[in-house]
Motif scaffolding. Sequence first.
Motif, short mmCIF file in Angstrom:
data_model
loop_
_atom_site.label_atom_id
_atom_site.label_comp_id
_atom_site.label_asym_id
_atom_site.label_seq_id
_atom_site.Cartn_x
_atom_site.Cartn_y
_atom_site.Cartn_z
N TYR A 92 35.70 39.47 43.88
CA TYR A 92 37.07 39.80 43.49
C TYR A 92 38.06 39.11 44.43
CZ TYR A 92 41.28 42.62 42.74
OH TYR A 92 42.58 43.04 42.51
N LYS A 93 37.76 39.17 45.73
CA LYS A 93 38.63 38.53 46.73
C LYS A 93 38.61 37.01 46.57
CE LYS A 93 38.23 42.21 50.19
NZ LYS A 93 37.72 42.57 51.55
N GLN A 94 37.43 36.45 46.23
CA GLN A 94 37.33 35.01 46.02
C GLN A 94 38.21 34.55 44.86
OE1 GLN A 94 33.12 34.44 45.52
NE2 GLN A 94 32.74 34.14 47.71
N VAL A 95 38.19 35.33 43.78
CA VAL A 95 39.01 34.98 42.61
C VAL A 95 40.49 35.05 42.97
CG1 VAL A 95 39.71 35.73 40.31
CG2 VAL A 95 37.28 35.63 40.91
N LYS A 96 40.89 36.10 43.67
CA LYS A 96 42.29 36.24 44.07
C LYS A 96 42.72 35.09 44.98
CE LYS A 96 43.49 39.89 41.86
NZ LYS A 96 44.51 39.78 40.80
N GLN A 100 43.19 32.06 42.77
CA GLN A 100 44.43 32.16 42.03
C GLN A 100 45.64 31.82 42.90
OE1 GLN A 100 44.11 36.20 40.62
NE2 GLN A 100 43.24 35.59 38.65
N LYS A 101 45.61 32.32 44.14
CA LYS A 101 46.70 32.05 45.07
C LYS A 101 46.77 30.56 45.40
CE LYS A 101 48.54 33.52 49.57
NZ LYS A 101 48.31 34.37 50.76
N PHE A 102 45.59 29.95 45.57
CA PHE A 102 45.53 28.51 45.87
C PHE A 102 46.11 27.69 44.71
CE2 PHE A 102 43.09 24.58 45.16
CZ PHE A 102 43.49 23.85 46.28
N LEU A 103 45.70 28.01 43.47
CA LEU A 103 46.18 27.26 42.31
C LEU A 103 47.69 27.44 42.13
CD1 LEU A 103 43.30 27.95 39.76
CD2 LEU A 103 43.83 25.78 40.87
N HIS A 104 48.17 28.64 42.44
CA HIS A 104 49.60 28.91 42.33
C HIS A 104 50.39 28.05 43.32
CE1 HIS A 104 53.15 31.20 41.26
NE2 HIS A 104 53.41 31.38 42.54
N SER A 105 49.78 27.74 44.47
CA SER A 105 50.47 26.95 45.49
C SER A 105 50.31 25.45 45.26
CB SER A 105 49.93 27.31 46.88
OG SER A 105 48.57 26.91 47.02
N PRO A 111 50.90 23.07 42.26
CA PRO A 111 51.32 22.74 40.90
C PRO A 111 50.79 21.39 40.41
CG PRO A 111 53.14 22.48 42.44
CD PRO A 111 52.04 23.13 43.20
N ASP A 112 50.23 20.58 41.34
CA ASP A 112 49.67 19.30 40.93
C ASP A 112 48.29 19.44 40.31
OD1 ASP A 112 48.97 20.13 43.61
OD2 ASP A 112 47.87 18.24 43.80
N ILE A 113 47.71 20.64 40.36
CA ILE A 113 46.39 20.90 39.78
C ILE A 113 46.56 21.71 38.50
CG2 ILE A 113 44.16 22.05 40.10
CD1 ILE A 113 44.40 21.54 43.07
N ILE A 114 45.86 21.31 37.44
CA ILE A 114 45.90 22.07 36.19
C ILE A 114 44.53 22.66 35.90
CG2 ILE A 114 45.40 20.02 34.76
CD1 ILE A 114 47.22 21.27 32.61
N LEU A 115 44.52 23.90 35.49
CA LEU A 115 43.31 24.60 35.08
C LEU A 115 43.59 25.15 33.69
CD1 LEU A 115 40.49 25.88 35.64
CD2 LEU A 115 41.69 27.80 36.65
N CYS A 116 42.88 24.64 32.67
CA CYS A 116 43.20 25.07 31.31
C CYS A 116 41.94 25.09 30.45
CB CYS A 116 44.24 24.15 30.68
SG CYS A 116 43.70 22.44 30.46
N GLN A 117 42.05 25.76 29.33
CA GLN A 117 40.96 25.82 28.35
C GLN A 117 40.78 24.45 27.72
OE1 GLN A 117 41.73 28.65 25.26
NE2 GLN A 117 39.97 28.06 24.03
N ILE A 118 39.52 24.13 27.35
CA ILE A 118 39.28 22.86 26.67
C ILE A 118 39.14 23.09 25.18
CG2 ILE A 118 38.20 21.81 28.69
CD1 ILE A 118 35.50 22.28 27.42
N ASP A 119 39.18 22.02 24.41
CA ASP A 119 39.14 22.11 22.95
C ASP A 119 37.72 22.32 22.46
OD1 ASP A 119 40.21 21.82 20.28
OD2 ASP A 119 39.29 19.84 20.24
N LYS A 120 37.55 23.22 21.47
CA LYS A 120 36.29 23.44 20.78
C LYS A 120 35.14 23.81 21.71
CE LYS A 120 37.29 20.52 16.79
NZ LYS A 120 36.89 19.37 15.98
#
Length: 314
Positions: free
Chosen positions: A84-88, A91-96, A98-107
Amino acid sequence: MLMKGLRYIIPCQNRINQRRSKTKSAKMQYDIISNSIKKCVGDNQTSITDQRATQAFTELEHLIYQLYKKALSNKLYRRARREYKQVKKLQKFLHSRPDIILCQIDKSSGFYIGDAQTIELKAYEYMTTTNAYKEITNGHCPLAENSQLYDKLYPKTTNKSELAHFHGLPKVHKVGIPLRPIIAGIYAPATAMSKFLNSPLAPIYLKVARKTTFIHSIDVVRQLEIYITNGHFKPTTKFITGDVKNLYIMIPRKGALEALIRRLEKHSKARHIRTLHIDTIFRMTLTVLDTNCFAYKDKYYKQIHGGAVGSAFS
């Protein structure tokens, strides 16, 4: 998750979440699982209300509630807290960053992690190549104008009205990882009208295209069995797949509207489809097509070719 693969499930996160009671969490979990099962069973023409189904869902609900009441072992609880702490932290790292994108892929159920600017460039390249979108340069958001039209057509059921936004799903299964463009307009003014039009028009399409359209995988097997029984299946029979590039945008509006009018006239009774006059349906169609506006990177755009990807009417 990144190291252990897509099938990995972080354990017991509902137990770590202190915002909900165990009873509420168990009910939410049961609703998610049971609704998924009911849809699957219903899609395969199997009853979800007979005695066996009722008993099965009752037992499923009891099992989930029992699992939530059961205390976690110390080892499992420590593991759940650690992850749980690792995920948080992630999330904090990705929020800091903005040059990194994490998104769902198609199909696919996977996800894409990469350079945000690369995805942004692919989005602009798509819009430039297709020439299907025109930037609104006067600086005025089209939401206000479209909302006025919405207010004239619908009684107010919610105060939430929002301009659609553009985003792309990376197609990692294709060379070059192109984007599948999505116009997300769940709260756009014309969305309700788009869904409304689907109700009278979908049955007409299904009736016309039924012989050459498969509903789901089981239907494919059944139709293939009929095809074989009728003696059409030969040693020379070929199975061919095709891919249409930018399907929604390639549909010519003039030709599509003419085809729609022909179908409406053919399947109407006294120029009515159900209780709607076909002229009314046609005017609503023009409204949906003419209000495909969206925002992307602090700019406004209007779609001028084809239909919006993500629209029920499209």
